[in-house]
Scaffold this motif. Structure first.
Motif, PDB file in Angstrom:
ATOM      1  N   ALA A  78     -34.566   7.939  41.160  1.00 36.42           N
ATOM      2  CA  ALA A  78     -34.815   8.349  39.779  1.00 36.42           C
ATOM      3  C   ALA A  78     -33.511   8.433  39.014  1.00 36.42           C
ATOM      4  CB  ALA A  78     -35.522   9.697  39.748  1.00 36.42           C
ATOM      5  N   ARG A  79     -33.561   8.021  37.753  1.00 34.57           N
ATOM      6  CA  ARG A  79     -32.437   8.270  36.832  1.00 34.57           C
ATOM      7  C   ARG A  79     -32.848   9.441  35.963  1.00 34.57           C
ATOM      8  NH1 ARG A  79     -30.277   6.212  31.735  1.00 34.57           N
ATOM      9  NH2 ARG A  79     -32.085   4.851  31.445  1.00 34.57           N
ATOM     10  N   VAL A  80     -32.016  10.487  35.983  1.00 28.81           N
ATOM     11  CA  VAL A  80     -32.374  11.726  35.284  1.00 28.81           C
ATOM     12  C   VAL A  80     -31.213  12.199  34.413  1.00 28.81           C
ATOM     13  CG1 VAL A  80     -33.890  12.384  37.186  1.00 28.81           C
ATOM     14  CG2 VAL A  80     -31.546  13.257  37.132  1.00 28.81           C
ATOM     15  N   LYS A  81     -31.539  13.043  33.462  1.00 28.68           N
ATOM     16  CA  LYS A  81     -30.509  13.684  32.650  1.00 28.68           C
ATOM     17  C   LYS A  81     -29.764  14.704  33.509  1.00 28.68           C
ATOM     18  CE  LYS A  81     -33.473  13.323  28.576  1.00 28.68           C
ATOM     19  NZ  LYS A  81     -34.331  14.076  27.615  1.00 28.68           N
ATOM     20  N   ALA A  82     -28.481  14.833  33.271  1.00 30.37           N
ATOM     21  CA  ALA A  82     -27.659  15.743  34.073  1.00 30.37           C
ATOM     22  C   ALA A  82     -28.180  17.168  33.981  1.00 30.37           C
ATOM     23  CB  ALA A  82     -26.207  15.692  33.613  1.00 30.37           C
TER      24      ALA A  82
END
Length: 252
Positions: free
Chosen positions: A75-79
């Motif tokens: 998954a690519r997620v917000k920090a």
């Protein structure tokens, strides 16, 4: 990938974060052709929250995870939030307000992400409220840490402090007893009273705690070692020490 974005991989890590903070998800990459019973709950949650999904061949996922085991999901997620000294005080004060005893883990100089991930997992299992690390010369929450922690990176705050010794003194002023582990200690872990408001300090494997950290501790203990090995991996040692504290709290 934007600097403020992070990668999360592994079924447990992605699932835990999806359940806890679905708003952070930007997109989900799945192994092409895999929709088994382990991945299906993640896929269903992604559909529920409108997360973009894309199927990829294994080589593409391997490249994104840089060789780490991804279990067919990245998954690519917000920090996420970075916890600081102010958050630590809030954590301790809210614990005391609930009439609970503070239980903290301090890691001094632990730089290996696999060790940090395992320590997070230990801390979650033992009921620790936060892990404290120095801002410099310490591992941070990364995709590898999340994978090893199998979800604990989402439940245990990792607090980064500018000056570890100063933060330890602030904890002592709040009534927290700080126990450090050191090979040169004369007292065994099992001979020490460990059932009050407590912070356990673990140093890096081999080097141990830094001098100022050691001097700031209220007490030092060691694990009795019967064999030829002089020390244990920090994550193994932390698990033993944390659960001795748990044992004493349950029996006193």
């Amino acid at each position: 990938m934007a600097k403020q974005d992070e990668l999360v991989f592994g079924i447990h890590a992605v699932s835990a974060l999806m359940k806890r903070a679905p708003e952070r998800f930007i997109e989900l990459w799945l192994l092409k052709g895999r929709e088994d019973e382990r991945l299906l709950p993640i896929i269903n949650l992604a559909r529920k929250y409108g997360v973009s999904m894309q199927q990829m061949h294994r080589k593409a996922l391997d490249d994104k995870s840089e060789g780490e085991q991804h279990q067919g999901v990245i998954a690519r997620v917000k920090a996420g939030k970075v916890f600081t000294e102010d958050d630590l005080q809030d954590i301790v004060e809210s614990t005391l307000a609930r009439n609970e005893q503070p239980f903290l883990l301090i890691l001094d100089g632990v730089t290996d992400p696999h060790n940090l991930g395992a320590c997070l997992r230990n801390a979650d299992a033992a009921g620790v409220q936060a892990i404290i690390v120095p801002k410099d010369n310490a591992a941070r929450i990364t995709a590898t840490v999340r994978k090893v922690a199998v979800g604990a990176a989402e439940t245990i705050p990792l607090v980064q402090v500018t000056n570890l010794a100063r933060s330890m003194k602030a904890l002592q002023n709040l009534g927290i007893w700080i126990i450090g582990t050191a090979g040169e200690a004369t007292q065994s872990l099992y001979d020490c009273k460990l059932n009050g408001p407590m912070a356990l300090v673990m140093g890096a494997e081999g080097k141990g705690m830094r001098r100022l950290t050691r001097e700031t501790c209220d007490d030092l203990v060691k694990l009795p070692m019967a064999g030829e090995v002089s020390s244990l991996n920090v994550s193994v040692a932390s698990g033993i020490c944390l659960f001795e504290i748990v044992r004493q709290r349950l029996t006193n």
